[in-house]
Design an enzyme around this catalytic site. Structure first.
Site, PDB file in Angstrom:
ATOM      1  N   MET A 183      43.774  47.779  37.274  1.00 39.71           N
ATOM      2  CA  MET A 183      42.533  47.762  38.060  1.00 39.71           C
ATOM      3  C   MET A 183      42.155  49.189  38.423  1.00 39.71           C
ATOM      4  O   MET A 183      42.910  49.884  39.118  1.00 39.71           O
ATOM      5  CB  MET A 183      42.711  46.957  39.345  1.00 39.71           C
ATOM      6  CG  MET A 183      42.626  45.461  39.136  1.00 39.71           C
ATOM      7  SD  MET A 183      42.768  44.572  40.688  1.00 39.71           S
ATOM      8  CE  MET A 183      44.530  44.567  40.945  1.00 39.71           C
ATOM      9  N   CYS A 233      37.349  45.933  28.668  1.00 38.54           N
ATOM     10  CA  CYS A 233      36.381  46.390  29.679  1.00 38.54           C
ATOM     11  C   CYS A 233      34.951  46.308  29.125  1.00 38.54           C
ATOM     12  O   CYS A 233      34.630  46.951  28.126  1.00 38.54           O
ATOM     13  CB  CYS A 233      36.704  47.822  30.107  1.00 38.54           C
ATOM     14  SG  CYS A 233      35.563  48.401  31.375  1.00 38.54           S
TER      15      CYS A 233
HETATM   16  C1  LIG Z   1      38.620  46.266  40.828  1.00 41.26           C
HETATM   17  C2  LIG Z   1      38.928  45.891  39.410  1.00 41.26           C
HETATM   18  C3  LIG Z   1      39.208  46.882  38.498  1.00 41.26           C
HETATM   19  C4  LIG Z   1      39.545  46.553  37.183  1.00 41.26           C
HETATM   20  N1  LIG Z   1      39.926  47.543  36.323  1.00 41.26           N
HETATM   21  C5  LIG Z   1      40.439  47.205  35.101  1.00 41.26           C
HETATM   22  C6  LIG Z   1      41.069  48.169  34.275  1.00 41.26           C
HETATM   23  O1  LIG Z   1      41.196  49.347  34.646  1.00 41.26           O
HETATM   24  N2  LIG Z   1      41.546  47.764  33.078  1.00 41.26           N
HETATM   25  C7  LIG Z   1      41.469  46.467  32.644  1.00 41.26           C
HETATM   26  O2  LIG Z   1      41.952  46.146  31.550  1.00 41.26           O
HETATM   27  N3  LIG Z   1      40.898  45.530  33.425  1.00 41.26           N
HETATM   28  C8  LIG Z   1      40.413  45.851  34.631  1.00 41.26           C
HETATM   29  N4  LIG Z   1      39.911  44.890  35.460  1.00 41.26           N
HETATM   30  C9  LIG Z   1      39.931  43.477  35.005  1.00 41.26           C
HETATM   31  C10 LIG Z   1      41.212  42.817  35.472  1.00 41.26           C
HETATM   32  O3  LIG Z   1      42.370  43.450  34.987  1.00 41.26           O
HETATM   33  C11 LIG Z   1      41.242  41.337  35.070  1.00 41.26           C
HETATM   34  O4  LIG Z   1      41.164  41.265  33.672  1.00 41.26           O
HETATM   35  C12 LIG Z   1      40.114  40.526  35.662  1.00 41.26           C
HETATM   36  O5  LIG Z   1      39.863  40.855  37.004  1.00 41.26           O
HETATM   37  C13 LIG Z   1      40.445  39.037  35.596  1.00 41.26           C
HETATM   38  O6  LIG Z   1      41.664  38.763  36.247  1.00 41.26           O
HETATM   39  P1  LIG Z   1      41.736  38.072  37.702  1.00 41.26           P
HETATM   40  O7  LIG Z   1      41.083  36.737  37.584  1.00 41.26           O
HETATM   41  O8  LIG Z   1      43.195  37.976  38.006  1.00 41.26           O
HETATM   42  O9  LIG Z   1      40.980  38.953  38.631  1.00 41.26           O
HETATM   43  C14 LIG Z   1      39.539  45.183  36.769  1.00 41.26           C
HETATM   44  C15 LIG Z   1      39.227  44.202  37.698  1.00 41.26           C
HETATM   45  C16 LIG Z   1      38.935  44.537  39.000  1.00 41.26           C
HETATM   46  C17 LIG Z   1      38.633  43.432  39.987  1.00 41.26           C
END
Ligand SMILES: Cc1cc2nc3c(=O)[nH]c(=O)nc-3n(C[C@H](O)[C@H](O)[C@H](O)COP(=O)(O)O)c2cc1C
Length: 497
Positions: free
Chosen positions: A24, A121
């Protein structure tokens, strides 16, 4: 479900039945990763770091903080890690270039447990450079990047993808990725067009998991499925995956990894702050993460106080952690001292180029109230009919310590120790100068101090009116010329010290 073998090249880090902190941006810095580990996460991903920027970094062992820092040419710490997470941290990069990806992977590989490539992303800043989700439509590039990494580094290589609009395409992409020798594939169960509030497609993750023999890490369940530790297993089973990766659920409350259950947000925030302070996390980043935890309580009185805080000290104050903060600073300075003096007598001058240096620290309590070494140096310079001492101070981003160099009679003096404030750094430089010249610095124990204090008290009124004439910014040559912040100080004494 059969437990899967780790792909070729897998090292100590395994991906079966693991709970991972997802990558993240801004959230996945060292304090959050350490807190997630403390609560029970097995694997912690760092925030996505872009290969171009990382390739310019140098590796610095930070002995004061006991970290390894990857520092950009502008002195910004891009990635900070430490021993505690060495076997658990996955370095995620954004890349569209196999060779550059390899350069970065080789730079960090000895300090991390695995290397991951972000292929999910959907943000324009990532896709327009061919990175992130743009890779999903360029499987040749994916193959080139992953194969180069698998061949070129000794640690496991993984990637994180999103699902494609068709199930068949998703499965065939995963199979192609598997052939590169990756150790695991993280699958975010949404297409790149879908938003975080859309339901996660567990069925698609499951189909991928059934089609490949490397471990699949299910991701995307924070909103609908995972509220506490018990739900991690539910999500893993629903997605037929080997492991689970949590982003938002962990960002909102990292104690979601605790098998004993969630902790109150207050105690989690406090624990987070302790890590942030311990590892000198940038205050704006600390604040950002705390605000993410507060969610809709960001407008509460606590949220407003947090919003107003600008420094780590102020953040600590909001949470009643002032004592912890002061103790931390004292420990840090003591550690700096012991590292820098290296057993040498602290008051022996050593030449560093054209600068006379000593390992001295300015301790306010050693001087009479309102009388400081800077005053003594100014007074001495006037007596000797020299130009007023000129101070130049730099701040290093590594721990935001200050170091000042004073020029007197065209000679330079500085302390090798970094101080917590610009004022203290200037006082330390003045002490070095006075001690090198054998001139009294006015310590309480110093017999000459009393005389100088008396005269100073008489002169201060005159000095102050002179200072008012000069204006608040000192001489006009203050500059921002190098990567370190430079603070040109007016030679006039600051009364507080
Ligand atoms: C604040 C934030 C920053 C994120 N930054 C990245 C990142 O740097 N690299 C990445 O692969 N995904 C990033 N994501 C996506 C998350 O890793 C994840 O794929 C997405 O939030 C879905 O998972 P969740 O339902 O557990 O939130 C980010 C998500 C959030 C909320």
């Amino acid at each position: 479900m059969k437990e899967k073998m780790m792909g070729q090249g897998a090292g100590r880090l395994g991906f079966c039945r693991k709970a991972a902190l997802a990558p993240m941006v801004r959230v996945g810095t060292l304090p959050m990763r350490l807190l997630a580990l403390e609560y029970g996460a097995d694997i912690v991903y760092c925030e996505e770091l872009i290969d171009i920027r990382m390739a310019q970094c140098r590796r610095v062992v930070n002995e004061v903080l006991e970290t390894v820092d990857f520092v950009a040419p502008d002195e910004r710490v891009m990635f900070r890690t430490c021993l505690r997470e060495k076997d658990h941290v996955v370095f995620q990069m954004g890349t569209a270039d196999p060779q550059r990806a390899l350069t970065v992977a080789q730079l960090v590989e000895n300090d991390v447990a695995a290397i991951d490539v972000n292929m999910g992303c959907p943000k324009e800043y990532s896709t327009k450079g061919g990175m992130g989700a743009a890779l999903l439509s360029d499987p040749d590039k994916i193959e080139a990047i992953l194969s180069t990494l698998v061949k070129g580094v000794s640690k496991p290589v993984t990637c994180k993808i999103r699902i494609l609009p068709s199930l068949e395409d998703t499965v065939s992409l995963a199979k192609r990725i598997e052939k590169t020798g990756v150790a695991a594939i993280a699958v975010h169960g949404r297409t790149k067009e879908e938003r975080p509030q859309h339901p996660v497609h567990c069925d698609v993750i499951k189909a991928v998991a059934q089609a490949v023999s490397v471990p699949v890490i299910a991701n995307g369940g924070s909103l609908d499925l995972v509220k506490s530790h018990g739900d991690i297993q539910v999500f893993r089973e629903a997605a037929g995956a080997s492991s689970v990766m949590l982003a938002r659920a962990a960002m909102w409350n990292p104690s979601v990894f605790r098998c004993q259950g969630l902790l109150s947000l207050e105690s989690v925030m406090e624990a987070y702050i302790r890590y942030a302070v311990r590892y000198e996390n940038h205050a704006s980043n600390t604040k950002y993460c705390l605000c993410q935890m507060l969610r809709d309580r960001v407008e509460s009185p606590l949220g407003k106080q947090l919003h107003a805080a600008q420094t780590s000290a102020e953040i600590c104050e909001v949470f009643g952690l002032q004592e912890f903060y002061s103790e931390h600073r004292a420990r840090l300075l003591a550690r700096q001292d012991s590292l820098h003096t290296g057993g040498q007598r602290p008051d022996r001058p050593v030449m560093e180029g054209d600068v006379t240096t000593m390992s001295v620290r300015f301790h306010r309590r050693e001087y009479p109230p309102q009388i400081t070494p800077k005053m003594h140096l100014l007074e001495w310079s006037r007596r000797e009919k020299l130009e007023q001492p000129a101070y130049e101070t730099v701040q290093r981003p590594l721990d935001r310590g200050f170091q000042s160099t004073v020029t007197v009679a065209e000679k330079k003096y500085r302390s090798t120790l970094w101080e917590k404030s610009k004022k203290f750094a200037e006082q330390a430089a003045a002490v070095v100068c006075l001690r090198s010249l054998g001139v009294s610095e006015g310590r309480v124990a110093d017999p000459e101090a009393e005389l100088v204090s008396k005269r100073k008290r008489e002169e201060r009124r005159a000095d102050q009116s002179e200072e008012e004439k000069e204006g608040p910014h000192g001489p006009p040559n203050a500059s921002d010329s190098t990567s370190r912040k430079r603070h040109q100080s007016k030679p006039q004494e600051e009364v507080k010290g």
